[in-house]
Design a protein around this motif. Structure first.
Motif, PDB file in Angstrom:
ATOM      1  N   PHE A  62       0.828  -1.200   0.000  1.00 48.38           N
ATOM      2  CA  PHE A  62       0.000   0.000   0.000  1.00 48.38           C
ATOM      3  C   PHE A  62       0.866   1.255   0.000  1.00 48.38           C
ATOM      4  N   LEU A  63       1.896   1.260   0.811  1.00 48.13           N
ATOM      5  CA  LEU A  63       2.755   2.438   0.931  1.00 48.13           C
ATOM      6  C   LEU A  63       3.485   2.738  -0.378  1.00 48.13           C
ATOM      7  N   LEU A  64       3.738   1.708  -1.182  1.00 51.17           N
ATOM      8  CA  LEU A  64       4.466   1.894  -2.436  1.00 51.17           C
ATOM      9  C   LEU A  64       3.565   2.356  -3.582  1.00 51.17           C
ATOM     10  N   LYS A  65       2.263   2.426  -3.353  1.00 43.88           N
ATOM     11  CA  LYS A  65       1.360   2.882  -4.400  1.00 43.88           C
ATOM     12  C   LYS A  65       1.681   4.322  -4.795  1.00 43.88           C
TER      13      LYS A  65
ATOM     14  N   TYR B 163      11.670   1.638  -2.910  1.00 46.08           N
ATOM     15  CA  TYR B 163      11.025   2.593  -1.998  1.00 46.08           C
ATOM     16  C   TYR B 163      11.340   4.001  -2.494  1.00 46.08           C
ATOM     17  N   GLU B 164      10.668   4.374  -3.578  1.00 41.37           N
ATOM     18  CA  GLU B 164      10.952   5.628  -4.259  1.00 41.37           C
ATOM     19  C   GLU B 164      10.646   6.827  -3.362  1.00 41.37           C
ATOM     20  N   LYS B 165      11.615   7.737  -3.256  1.00 44.62           N
ATOM     21  CA  LYS B 165      11.509   8.945  -2.427  1.00 44.62           C
ATOM     22  C   LYS B 165      11.192   8.595  -0.975  1.00 44.62           C
ATOM     23  N   GLY B 166      11.738   7.468  -0.520  1.00 42.62           N
ATOM     24  CA  GLY B 166      11.454   6.990   0.833  1.00 42.62           C
ATOM     25  C   GLY B 166      11.907   7.950   1.916  1.00 42.62           C
TER      26      GLY B 166
END
Length: 451
Positions: free
Chosen positions: A49-52, A151-154
């Motif tokens: 969900f967080l990676l959406k 984790y883009e722009k994590g």
């Protein structure tokens, strides 16, 4: 060239989706082997969900959107003496003085405007930010994933969520302690004209749907393609690939288990005569053990072996000194943990009649394949039942079969009835044993090869 992760997934996705959609498949052992401290399918769903992209975009825009935070106001009336709070209501002041004391010029009725932060819109917004905060910092710990491409722009996301939840003056005034955020409330807020609230409500609704695994087949496909496949290393995915292949090629009406890390049992199925119990990454079962203690080899009269044993003992002692009381390894001369283990038991009395041991090597390298073959034979030579070795034991009635699973590599196939099998992704089927043919299958007998 090694088989790409996407190709492995494509080959098993249909069965994988069926298992996951039924809520029966547990990925505990596979997630655990990634050393990412992700042990539950629920955690993987929350990461998914967080990676959406819509979640990422919302979080990145949230600081500027919060400037549009709506604060409701309520009008209250307060009677004071001398001190003026708010706007004086002269009409009510005169009426109050007439009724109480017309000579009291200090009595004033004032209208006060109080800000109300805990509206249903703000409660839903705060609840969504709380979900993000707990996912990132408390339950999963996404800080350690910021170096990974998936984790883009994590780093930026983590920073924004932390500052908003811990320090934002508006959100801090929204009290969730006594509020119950219902699905009905979320649905109402999702229709709000303010984009801040409607987006937060829709994403919170989506979060609840994802963690309930209320997903369509295409969404589950995306879950694995976009999350598990990216997070998983190739070796772990290769083991999952062979587990699914074994089930697909051998099982019927299989029962799958929620693996809790205690026995790592994946599945069980049966035919007219036998029960089949499939395990992943397991070292010891109730009566099966892959362990040789130092006490078994201390009396061996061989100089090389004595020195080798002493070296192993010294290494364990030094490890204890270096790392203190941490559990570095068990106190054994040898121990093993096969990637795949299949018990075949008699349905009538539960007696173990055959043990299939599998070793998985995601390799196209011949030397690494031979190393896997050596490990597989160690498991076969050293496996015990109730403390007694199974291999080459005249009293043993349990048959043994070894399977080496490798990637696309050229080798000369062993004869058809050999008790060691080697499979690659191009193999048509993984055959444990012909149905109801145990005790008749020649590749189960060591006597056939003169051992």
């Amino acid at each position: 060239m090694k088989t790409p992760k996407e190709v492995l997934y494509e080959a098993i996705k249909d069965h994988l989706i069926i298992y996951l959609k039924s809520g029966k498949l547990s990925l505990f052992t596979f997630l655990n082997k990634l050393n990412l401290n992700i042990h539950r399918i629920e955690d993987l769903l929350r990461i998914h969900f967080l990676l959406k992209s819509e979640v990422r975009d919302f979080v990145l825009n949230l600081p500027s959107m919060l400037r549009k935070l709506k604060v409701s106001t309520i009008l209250s009336e307060e009677t004071n003496h001398v001190q003026v709070k708010g706007q004086i209501n002269w009409q009510k002041t005169l009426i109050r003085r007439f009724n109480q004391n017309c000579k009291d010029s200090t009595l004033l009725c004032c209208n006060q405007t109080n800000k109300l932060y805990s509206t249903k819109e703000n409660l839903v917004l705060k609840e969504f930010v709380r979900v993000l905060y707990e996912t990132i910092f408390l339950d999963i710990g996404m800080e350690r994933f910021t170096k990974f491409e998936w984790y883009e722009k994590g780093k930026e996301i983590n920073k924004i969520v932390k500052e908003l939840y811990e320090k934002n003056s508006y959100l801090s005034k929204i009290d969730l302690n006594h509020a119950k955020i219902t699905d009905r409330m979320i649905e109402m807020v999702s229709k709000h004209r303010n984009n801040l609230y409607s987006q937060a409500a829709k994403l919170l609704r989506e979060y609840r749907r994802v963690v309930r695994l209320d997903l369509e087949e295409e969404e589950i496909k995306n879950l694995f393609e976009k999350t598990f496949i990216e997070v998983a290393d190739e070796s772990t995915l290769f083991e999952l690939y062979w587990i699914i292949r074994i089930l697909r090629d051998n099982a019927s009406d299989e029962k799958l288990f929620v693996v809790d890390g205690k026995n790592n049992k994946i599945a069980m199925w049966e035919d007219e005569v036998f029960e089949y119990h499939l395990y992943h990454n397991v070292s010891n079962l109730k009566d099966i053990m892959f362990k040789v203690g130092f006490e078994e080899v201390e009396d061996v009269d061989n100089e090389y072996f004595k020195r080798y044993t002493n070296a192993r003992k010294m290494a364990k002692q030094l490890a204890l000194c270096i790392f203190g009381n941490r559990d570095i390894s068990d106190d054994s001369f040898w121990s093993g943990r096969p990637d795949i283990l299949i018990e075949i038991r008699n349905k009538d009395n539960g007696e173990l009649v055959k043990l299939v041991i599998g070793e998985v090597k995601y390799t196209t390298d011949r030397e690494y394949m031979v190393e896997g073959l050596c490990q597989l034979l160690e498991y076969i030579y050293f496996v015990k039942q109730n403390g007694k070795y199974l291999f080459n034991n005249q009293k043993n009635r349990v048959e043994l079969q070894g399977i080496l699973f490798v990637d696309n590599i050229e080798f000369i196939p062993l004869e058809k009835n050999y008790w060691i099998k080697i499979y690659t992704p191009h193999s048509s089927k993984v055959i444990l044993c012909p149905k109801n043919q145990l005790n008749k299958c020649s590749h189960c007998y060591f006597s056939n090869i003169g051992i």
